[in-house]
Structure formats: C-alpha cells, structure tokens
Design a protein around this motif. Structure first.
Motif, mmCIF file in Angstrom:
data_model
loop_
_atom_site.group_PDB
_atom_site.id
_atom_site.type_symbol
_atom_site.label_atom_id
_atom_site.label_comp_id
_atom_site.label_asym_id
_atom_site.label_seq_id
_atom_site.Cartn_x
_atom_site.Cartn_y
_atom_site.Cartn_z
ATOM 1 N N TRP A 1 -1.907 48.609 36.875
ATOM 2 C CA TRP A 1 -2.785 48.452 35.906
ATOM 3 C C TRP A 1 -1.840 48.965 34.552
ATOM 4 N N ARG B 1 -10.564 55.272 33.822
ATOM 5 C CA ARG B 1 -9.050 55.253 33.186
ATOM 6 C C ARG B 1 -8.312 53.875 33.308
ATOM 7 N N HIS B 2 -8.383 53.021 34.158
ATOM 8 C CA HIS B 2 -7.843 52.235 34.184
ATOM 9 C C HIS B 2 -8.299 51.050 32.953
ATOM 10 N N LEU C 1 -11.654 56.780 38.082
ATOM 11 C CA LEU C 1 -10.435 56.255 38.167
ATOM 12 C C LEU C 1 -10.199 54.886 37.292
ATOM 13 N N SER D 1 -2.254 53.059 40.602
ATOM 14 C CA SER D 1 -2.585 52.645 38.942
ATOM 15 C C SER D 1 -1.339 52.265 38.315
ATOM 16 N N LEU E 1 2.580 56.923 36.778
ATOM 17 C CA LEU E 1 1.557 56.787 37.599
ATOM 18 C C LEU E 1 1.612 56.657 38.815
#
Length: 660
Positions: free
Chosen positions: A444, A404-405, A401, A441, A437
């Motif tokens: 972000w 991904r951010h 995670l 998320s 998202l």
C-alpha cells in the motif's frame, strides 16, 4: 481472493416519502427561503443533442412487447482472476455483505480506481512518451465506421434472437457507443431499442437494460427509471412483474445517476436529483446506497446545494440512514465539495474530520472518510488543508487497518495538489512507510508513492530523483510477490522512465503471473518505447491468460504500437481455443485502433460458441466507446468498496461495479 473482470432530488426541504418512518430522512430546519418549488414534472422528450425545442411529455414510451423467453445463462459469465493475496474464498464484512476474500489487498483498490491514471498529454503533461518511438498509424474508429459498420451490425444481432450472453453484451455495447439509427420497426433511438428488455424473464437482462437506459441518458427514459425506482404500478406493468425487487430498483437509481451525470439538460438533472433524494426515505440498503452514490455523480445544479446540506444533516444522525448507506455519504459529500458554497464546504470538511478524530464510528464510515478527505485535501484554504493533512497523518498510523491503508493513498492525493513546501512532510512520511511497514502494508505504501508521482505529473511536477531511486532500490531488493507487483505498478505510475529496461527484464524473468501483469501495466504507464519489445514478446504466451493479454495490449496501445492489431489478428486467425479467442478479443478491444474492427466483426460471423461472439461484442463496445473512461468509473473512483451491498459489488460479479 478473486474478483470479476468481465463485464453504475428532492430539495432538502421537500417532504420525503414515508415521512412518518423514524429512520426516514427529514428536512433540515431553517435556511431554505424562499419556500421550495413543487416537485418538477417529468422532463420533456427531445430528439437528441441537436434538438433545442423539445416537446413536453408526462411519461415514457408505452411498454413494448417483450421478446420470448430463452433458456441459458443469465449474462456473460464474469472472468475471475486470482490476485497475489491468495485463494478465492468469500468473507463477510462487519456489515453482513459478502466480498471476495483478500479484499484488503491493494489490487482491489487499483481495480476500481485505475482508469483515471491512464493517458498522457493533457492529463499527464510531464509524462511524454520516451525512447525511439515508431511513427504512429493508430487511429480510433471514425464516426462513419461506427454509423455504417458497427451500429447496424449490433442491431442486427439483437434482431437475430440471440442467447442471453450475447444479448446482454450487445445491449451493453450499444449503450457504450450511443448514437441514433433507424431499425426495421422504425425505432430511432437506442433507448427505444432497449425498452423491451425491461420485461425479459431473466433478471440479469432486466437489470442490464435498466443500466443501459442510464448510460444512454435519453431524457425520455428518466421517468421510466423513476417509476422503477419507486415500484410504481406502471413500472410493474412495463417489467411484467409483481412487486419489483430492491436490486432492480437500486439499478434504476444507478441508471438515474448516470443520466444526471451525462445529460446536458438541466431540467432532467433537477428531476433526477429530486427523486434520488426522495429515495433515501426507502428503508432498503441497496436502494439507499444507490441513491447516495448517484447523488454524488451529477454535476452541480439548482438543488445540489440543498441536497448537500440535507446529506450533512442526515450524516450527523447515525440512525437516519441504513449503515451501509451512511458509509457512502462521505464519498458523495467529497464529490459535492468543489461546487458547494464556502459555508457548505466548511461543513463537509468538519464532518469528515470529525469522523476520523473520534473513536465511536464504524470502520466502514472511517474508511470512507479517509478516502473522501483525499479527494478534497489541498482544495480549501490553508487552515483547512493543514487540518486535513494532520488528520490523515494521524489516521495512517492508528486504528483500523484499511482506514490506515486508505489514508496513505489519500495523503498521496493531497500532496500531489499541495505546494512543494506543504507536501514535504507527506513525501518523507510515505517513503518512511515504504521502508518500515510490515509485509501486509508495504504494498500500500508503494502504491501510494506511485500515486503521488502520477498526481504530481498532472501538475507538471514529478518525484525527486531520490524518491525514484528509493522505489527502484526497493524493487530490486524485494522478493515477495505482492510487494514486487505493487512496486512494478508504482514505478509506472511515477513515470520512472529510467526503470523501463529494469521492468522489461523482470517481465521476462518472473514466473509470477501477477508480477508480469503489473509489470506490463507499469511499462504502459511509463509509455517508454524501450519496453515495446518485451511487451510484444508477451503476446503469444499471454493468449491463454485473458487478463495478462488485456493489460499487455493496453500497455502497447499506450505506446501507440502500430504492430499490435496485426499481431493480435494473426494470433486470432491461427487459434482454435475458446479461451484464447476470448483473450485476443479483449486485447483488440483495448487497442484504440480502428483496424481491430475487422477481426472483431468477423468473429460475429463465425460458427462457434455464442460466448465467443459475446466477448467480441464486448470488445467492440470498448473499442468504440464514446467516453474516454468506462461509464462505471464515475461510481468506482474513490469508493469504499468494503461497504458493499450485493447490488454494488459481490463475489459472483453481479453488482454495478463489476461492469469493470
């Protein structure tokens, strides 16, 4: 979640320390002709930037007599601000280090990276101040004011045998300000003034003194820091200790990194890089992390090419470094990329892309690689740039995670450098992420769109009208505090001046401290005079919230508001609450206005808690800082803070990054 706000070479083929250790860095084979020169001698001591004929020396100054031990705290206590993510729990990362619970919140990334986004003019030429701005009467402290009023007063404080909180704050402020002076003992440099505190009985003051020597970056201090890094007998004697702690030695490595970053003496830089690279052989995570990161903050010099090759070799051997240290190698390689040879740049890109393309790496390494690719994407040839974009797009949709951010933010960095045609796909991707998202998320993605807008502004471009409208629409429709806070900041980063009045209204209407804080930051980043009245209206109630007041003052300073310092000084004169005085001192420190010196220096003469004086001194150091950004930002920008040993950052606020 909470985090502190109050208060950091060997040529690759030279034999390393402890060469028999299996995990020690080994010299890469081949490609290093002619044979390497011997390790440089300690650099010369010289009389300052104007002295071009230094005399030689082989060591630092003799260890001065230590000041008497004092009881009390171990430094200025960190102020803790709860973020929108929730409570103040500590959770262990997979590497075993402690980080504040909620460390996956976007505010933590912003805390460590925010300094580079402030400013207008040359850094962000397409973000001029707008609105009906009043004539500016704001001028920073002059060198004469600093030399005649500030430095002597701070030196006087040191001589008054202050408590630990005030002592730590004074040492740090003197280091930020820099300069030369004569004290009552005939010492002519701030480094000489700092050396006695290496033997102070309290750990935090010893560590602070080590960092201050690095910030001051006087050549005579580098052998002292090298001795501490290596736990040499001379260092033990100087510090009045037996075996030196790994924390103190790690702080010495950070101090050496700061020295190499700041010095204009190429011999000093080579000397420092040599010993930092040697320190990779020391089997301690704190020291190795400090050495890896410090190698990345020095400008290019003769050994830098060999060091970068050596780091690539070490990075390719998973057991050559401690896991935490290995996780920071991508950060350092990215910082070395711009000045490396084409062949080494190719190897850096291949190594970082390889990390994200495979599935056998630790999450911390993947996270760092995602951040590192954002720092170099758009700087290579067309083929490399396309490879980096595709790798980050894949990373942003699959896997860990936080990787991904971080990939979302790196895509924003890359698209801010790319040409218009090449970046269209990323623009569309980020807007789609903002819309689709999940709640965890979306902030972000909002932050990434703002970062994209700010980076475009640095290249005299901007987000399209449709992109700004998408941000504005999401802001109007959102109710969740984390997302509204992120969108407030994003509108500011994007320079959405048409949203200034909208942010100002939300500033007055919201009951959420986090929304108000980020709204104030957003208005300051937009630098639109139409937000000044709303920001000024926050000052009276914000005096009980140090963080809200500090950011409100910073926002008004961005607008060069001539009323800021008089308003804060009046509040300071009328209040008798210690927390309020702390808040107002922090605000004055952010004002960039020489008029703030008078009320801050007056605080030093008041009878009251010494801690209030400590915060006033910290504010004076901030106000008179010789650098545009805090020194710690050379380490904090772009760092993977999730891979942190305690000496880097921890929940108690005792790591190098916690100097922010």
């Amino acid at each position: 979640m909470s985090h502190a706000k109050s208060l950091i070479a060997l040529f690759s083929c030279i034999a390393l320390l402890a060469p028999s250790a299996q995990s020690s860095p080994q010299c890469p084979e081949g490609g290093y002709d002619p044979p390497p020169p011997p390790v440089p001698s300690p650099p010369p001591i010289y009389g300052g930037p104007g002295d071009t004929t230094p005399g030689a020396t082989t060591g630092g100054s003799p260890a001065p007599t230590a000041s008497p031990a004092r009881s009390g705290g171990l430094g200025v206590p960190p102020l803790i601000r709860p973020l929108s993510g929730g409570g103040a729990k500590t959770q262990a990362s997979s590497t075993g280090c402690g980080l504040p619970g909620g460390s996956q919140d976007w505010e933590v990334w912003w805390q460590f990276n925010r300094e580079r986004f402030f400013g207008t003019g040359e850094r962000f030429p397409s973000l001029p101040r707008t609105g009906d701005a009043a004539p500016s009467f704001v001028e920073p402290p002059s060198q004469r004011q600093i030399d005649e009023a500030v430095l002597p007063r701070l030196v006087q404080l040191l001589a008054s045998d202050p408590g630990d909180e005030l002592l730590n704050a004074t040492l740090a402020a003197l280091a930020r300000i820099g300069g030369r002076l004569e004290d009552s003992l005939g010492r002519s440099s701030l480094a000489e003034l700092t050396l006695p505190y290496l033997s102070h009985p309290h750990r935090s003051i010893r560590e602070n003194a080590v960092i201050c020597l690095g910030v001051l970056a006087e050549p005579s201090s580098s052998p002292v820091l090298v001795e501490i890094l290596n736990d040499a007998p001379a260092a033990r004697e100087r510090c009045g200790q037996g075996e030196l702690s790994s924390r103190l030695r790690a702080f010495a490595a950070y101090g050496l990194g700061l020295t190499a970053h700041r010095t204009q003496n190429s011999d000093v830089r080579k000397y420092v890089q040599t010993h930092l690279y040697r320190a990779l052989a020391l089997d301690d995570p704190d020291i190795q992390v400090a050495a890896v990161l410090s190698l990345g903050v020095a400008p290019s010099s003769t050994p830098a090419e060999k060091i970068s090759r050596g780091l690539i070799e070490l990075f390719g051997k998973k057991n050559a470094l401690q896991p935490l240290a290995r996780a920071h190698v991508p950060t350092t390689l990215a910082k070395m990329h711009a000045q490396a040879s084409p062949a080494v740049r190719d190897r850096i890109v291949a190594a970082l892309v390889g990390v994200l393309s495979g599935n056998k790496e630790r999450n911390e390494v993947r996270q760092s690689a995602a951040l590192a690719l954002g720092a170099i994407g758009g700087l290579g040839n067309e083929e490399q740039n396309e490879l980096i974009r595709d790798t980050l797009l894949d990373c942003a949709t699959d896997g860990d995670l936080m990787a991904r951010h971080f990939a979302l933010l790196s895509l924003a960095e890359v698209a801010g450098r790319d040409g218009v045609d090449e970046s269209e796909e990323i623009h569309a991707f980020l807007l789609a992420r903002l819309a689709k998202l999940k709640a965890q998320s979306r902030p972000w993605a909002a932050l990434a769109v703002g970062v994209l807008g700010r980076n475009l502004a640095a290249h005299r471009r901007s987000l399209s009208a449709d992109e700004k409208l998408a941000l504005r629409s999401a802001f109007l429709a959102s109710k969740a505090t984390p997302l509204v806070s992120a969108l407030s900041l994003s509108l500011g980063l994007a320079g959405a001046s048409e949203s200034a009045e909208l942010l100002a209204r939300r500033l007055g209407d919201s009951a959420s401290p986090e929304v108000r804080l980020q709204g104030a930051v957003g208005l300051g980043l937009i630098a639109d005079a139409r937000g000044r009245a709303a920001l000024q209206g926050l000052l009276p109630e914000a005096q009980h919230d140090p963080f809200l007041l500090e950011e409100t003052a910073r926002a008004l300073a961005q607008l060069e508001d001539p009323e800021l310092v008089p308003m804060l000084a009046k509040q300071l004169e009328e209040c008798d609450c210690s927390l309020s005085k702390t808040s107002l001192a922090r605000g004055l420190g952010r004002s960039k206005d020489a008029r703030a010196l008078e009320p801050l220096i007056a605080m030093l003469d008041e009878e009251g808690p010494e801690l209030e004086q400590a915060w006033a001194v910290q504010a004076i150091g901030q106000l008179c800082d010789r650098d545009e950004r805090p020194w710690v930002s050379v380490f904090s920008t772009g760092i993977n803070y999730l891979a942190s040993p305690p000496s880097l950052t921890d929940p108690t606020g005792s790591g190098i990054l916690d100097y922010l």
